[in-house]
Write an enzyme that holds these catalytic residues in place. Structure first.
Site, PDB file in Angstrom:
ATOM      1  N   LYS A  33       0.860  -1.191   0.000  1.00 18.20           N
ATOM      2  CA  LYS A  33       0.000   0.000   0.000  1.00 18.20           C
ATOM      3  C   LYS A  33       0.883   1.223   0.000  1.00 18.20           C
ATOM      4  O   LYS A  33       1.857   1.295   0.744  1.00 18.20           O
ATOM      5  CB  LYS A  33      -0.896   0.038   1.239  1.00 18.20           C
ATOM      6  CG  LYS A  33      -1.874   1.214   1.194  1.00 18.20           C
ATOM      7  CD  LYS A  33      -2.502   1.499   2.533  1.00 18.20           C
ATOM      8  CE  LYS A  33      -1.633   2.412   3.346  1.00 18.20           C
ATOM      9  NZ  LYS A  33      -2.150   3.745   3.601  1.00 18.20           N
ATOM     10  N   ASP A  79      -3.599   4.412  -2.061  1.00 14.90           N
ATOM     11  CA  ASP A  79      -4.499   4.976  -1.041  1.00 14.90           C
ATOM     12  C   ASP A  79      -4.489   6.505  -1.139  1.00 14.90           C
ATOM     13  O   ASP A  79      -3.838   7.176  -0.352  1.00 14.90           O
ATOM     14  CB  ASP A  79      -3.980   4.491   0.320  1.00 14.90           C
ATOM     15  CG  ASP A  79      -4.793   4.991   1.496  1.00 14.90           C
ATOM     16  OD1 ASP A  79      -5.935   5.436   1.303  1.00 14.90           O
ATOM     17  OD2 ASP A  79      -4.270   4.925   2.627  1.00 14.90           O
ATOM     18  N   LYS A 103      -7.537   8.340  -1.533  1.00  9.93           N
ATOM     19  CA  LYS A 103      -8.788   8.840  -0.934  1.00  9.93           C
ATOM     20  C   LYS A 103      -9.377  10.020  -1.706  1.00  9.93           C
ATOM     21  O   LYS A 103      -9.555  11.114  -1.153  1.00  9.93           O
ATOM     22  CB  LYS A 103      -8.562   9.248   0.528  1.00  9.93           C
ATOM     23  CG  LYS A 103      -8.056   8.139   1.441  1.00  9.93           C
ATOM     24  CD  LYS A 103      -7.981   8.610   2.889  1.00  9.93           C
ATOM     25  CE  LYS A 103      -7.492   7.540   3.833  1.00  9.93           C
ATOM     26  NZ  LYS A 103      -6.043   7.256   3.731  1.00  9.93           N
ATOM     27  N   ASP A 109     -14.053  14.639  -4.607  1.00  4.21           N
ATOM     28  CA  ASP A 109     -14.221  15.848  -5.420  1.00  4.21           C
ATOM     29  C   ASP A 109     -15.519  15.668  -6.201  1.00  4.21           C
ATOM     30  O   ASP A 109     -16.265  14.707  -5.957  1.00  4.21           O
ATOM     31  CB  ASP A 109     -12.992  16.015  -6.342  1.00  4.21           C
ATOM     32  CG  ASP A 109     -12.710  17.475  -6.680  1.00  4.21           C
ATOM     33  OD1 ASP A 109     -13.678  18.212  -6.982  1.00  4.21           O
ATOM     34  OD2 ASP A 109     -11.533  17.877  -6.652  1.00  4.21           O
ATOM     35  N   THR A 150     -10.727   7.170  10.846  1.00  2.00           N
ATOM     36  CA  THR A 150     -10.635   6.680  12.232  1.00  2.00           C
ATOM     37  C   THR A 150     -10.017   7.716  13.160  1.00  2.00           C
ATOM     38  O   THR A 150     -10.052   7.557  14.377  1.00  2.00           O
ATOM     39  CB  THR A 150      -9.823   5.376  12.310  1.00  2.00           C
ATOM     40  OG1 THR A 150      -8.629   5.553  11.573  1.00  2.00           O
ATOM     41  CG2 THR A 150     -10.601   4.206  11.773  1.00  2.00           C
ATOM     42  N   ARG A 155       4.204  -0.202  10.313  1.00  2.00           N
ATOM     43  CA  ARG A 155       5.371  -0.188  11.197  1.00  2.00           C
ATOM     44  C   ARG A 155       5.736  -1.520  11.846  1.00  2.00           C
ATOM     45  O   ARG A 155       6.926  -1.761  12.092  1.00  2.00           O
ATOM     46  CB  ARG A 155       5.190   0.914  12.236  1.00  2.00           C
ATOM     47  CG  ARG A 155       5.375   2.310  11.626  1.00  2.00           C
ATOM     48  CD  ARG A 155       4.793   3.393  12.467  1.00  2.00           C
ATOM     49  NE  ARG A 155       3.328   3.307  12.521  1.00  2.00           N
ATOM     50  CZ  ARG A 155       2.558   4.123  13.213  1.00  2.00           C
ATOM     51  NH1 ARG A 155       3.106   5.080  13.934  1.00  2.00           N
ATOM     52  NH2 ARG A 155       1.247   3.979  13.194  1.00  2.00           N
TER      53      ARG A 155
HETATM   54  O1  C5P Z   1       2.224   1.629  10.645  1.00  2.00           O
HETATM   55  P1  C5P Z   1       0.791   1.235  10.699  1.00  2.00           P
HETATM   56  O2  C5P Z   1       0.557  -0.256  10.688  1.00  2.00           O
HETATM   57  O3  C5P Z   1       0.005   1.927  11.800  1.00  2.00           O
HETATM   58  O4  C5P Z   1       0.216   1.784   9.305  1.00  2.00           O
HETATM   59  C1  C5P Z   1      -1.145   1.711   8.968  1.00  2.00           C
HETATM   60  C2  C5P Z   1      -1.371   2.279   7.607  1.00  2.00           C
HETATM   61  O5  C5P Z   1      -2.777   2.323   7.390  1.00  2.00           O
HETATM   62  C3  C5P Z   1      -0.870   3.720   7.416  1.00  2.00           C
HETATM   63  O6  C5P Z   1      -0.511   3.852   6.036  1.00  2.00           O
HETATM   64  C4  C5P Z   1      -2.080   4.549   7.729  1.00  2.00           C
HETATM   65  O7  C5P Z   1      -2.074   5.786   7.075  1.00  2.00           O
HETATM   66  C5  C5P Z   1      -3.194   3.662   7.192  1.00  2.00           C
HETATM   67  N1  C5P Z   1      -4.505   3.886   7.764  1.00  2.00           N
HETATM   68  C6  C5P Z   1      -4.757   3.797   9.120  1.00  2.00           C
HETATM   69  N2  C5P Z   1      -6.017   4.012   9.598  1.00  2.00           N
HETATM   70  C7  C5P Z   1      -7.006   4.322   8.748  1.00  2.00           C
HETATM   71  C8  C5P Z   1      -6.775   4.393   7.385  1.00  2.00           C
HETATM   72  C9  C5P Z   1      -5.487   4.174   6.919  1.00  2.00           C
HETATM   73  O8  C5P Z   1      -3.868   3.499   9.900  1.00  2.00           O
HETATM   74  N3  C5P Z   1      -8.210   4.492   9.209  1.00  2.00           N
END
Ligand code: C5P
Length: 241
Positions: A39, A66, A68, A71, A127, A218
């Site tokens: 992603k 991603d 999003k 528009d 979220t 992460r």
């Molecule tokens: O590092 P981590 O596992 O927290 O990354 C989660 C990924 O999912 C990031 O790219 C974050 O921007 C994305 N994301 C999220 N919560 C959402 C939508 C997308 O953590 N509601």
């Protein structure tokens, strides 16, 4: 006629959260044997543009782009057509763009050409927003009610699924059934640090609740050994790339 897109059997999509193309390519190359796809999002796209996305797509893994989109229908249609032609496997738009925008996004993915269209996924309520944030922008439903409302709207207008938190899987499944794709971030193996994610589940819990794709950043990219971390998560899920 375009083929219906199919997600890989391995549900892990590793989030390449960096503006650095070389770093993104290095992470993807390193873990590709243990993940279903990658992603990448606004930070990467803003820094590297379409050429950067093409470089990721050229690795041969499914790419969830991603961005999003939100528009007017005509503009979103043009953007979805453009990213479909880049070879993204999954693209997304904000459900709150409304019925005509959702129709336009789906039709644009169908008409972009090529043999298979990307999955078109909706973002419901970010979220990062809680009930008081929703009140601040004039929404009267609770966050969960609004999420389910927008998920059903998206399904009614031909979208393939939504991005949702682990806590939203059950209510969306109850409202939208089993054929709706649920893409779930906020995933943390019990051996990884939670970081800034608050409502988290383990990969197994999310899959068992009914998630189709797990977005994991992460715990893999921030690990001392990203390859071992990805392999461990894949093993815990009983899956392989
Ligand atoms: O590092 P981590 O596992 O927290 O990354 C989660 C990924 O999912 C990031 O790219 C974050 O921007 C994305 N994301 C999220 N919560 C959402 C939508 C997308 O953590 N509601």
């Amino acid at each position: 006629m375009t083929n219906t897109p199919k997600l890989p059997d391995n549900p892990i999509f590793v989030a390449l959260d960096t503006a650095n193309l070389a770093q993104a390519l290095a992470w993807a190359e390193a873990v590709r044997g243990h993940v279903g796809g990658v992603k990448t999002g606004l930070e990467f796209f803003s820094a590297n543009g379409a050429d950067g996305v093409r470089a990721i797509v050229d690795l041969g893994l499914p790419v969830f782009l991603d961005l999003k989109f939100h528009d007017i229908p005509n503009t979103v249609a043009g953007a979805v057509r453009a990213v479909s032609r880049l070879g993204a496997a999954v693209v997304n738009v904000h459900a709150s763009g409304g019925p005509a925008m959702l129709d336009a996004a789906r039709e644009a993915a169908e008409s972009a050409g090529g043999t298979s269209r990307p999955l078109v996924i909706a973002v419901t309520v970010l979220t990062s927003m809680d009930n008081s944030d929703l009140v601040a922008v004039g929404q009267t439903l609770s966050a969960t009610e609004q999420v389910v409302h927008l998920a059903k709207l998206s399904q009614d207008h031909g979208l393939d699924g939504v991005v949702c938190s682990p806590a939203e899987i059950a209510p969306i499944r109850a409202a939208c059934g089993d054929d709706f794709q649920l893409i779930v971030p906020g995933i943390r193996p019990d051996w990884a640090a939670s970081g800034d994610q608050k409502r988290i589940t383990t990969p197994r819990q999310a899959r068992d609740r009914g998630a189709n794709m797990l977005v994991i950043g992460r715990p893999i990219t921030g690990a001392d050994d990203p390859v071992a971390a990805a392999a461990r998560i894949a093993e815990e899920l009983g899956t392989s790339a």
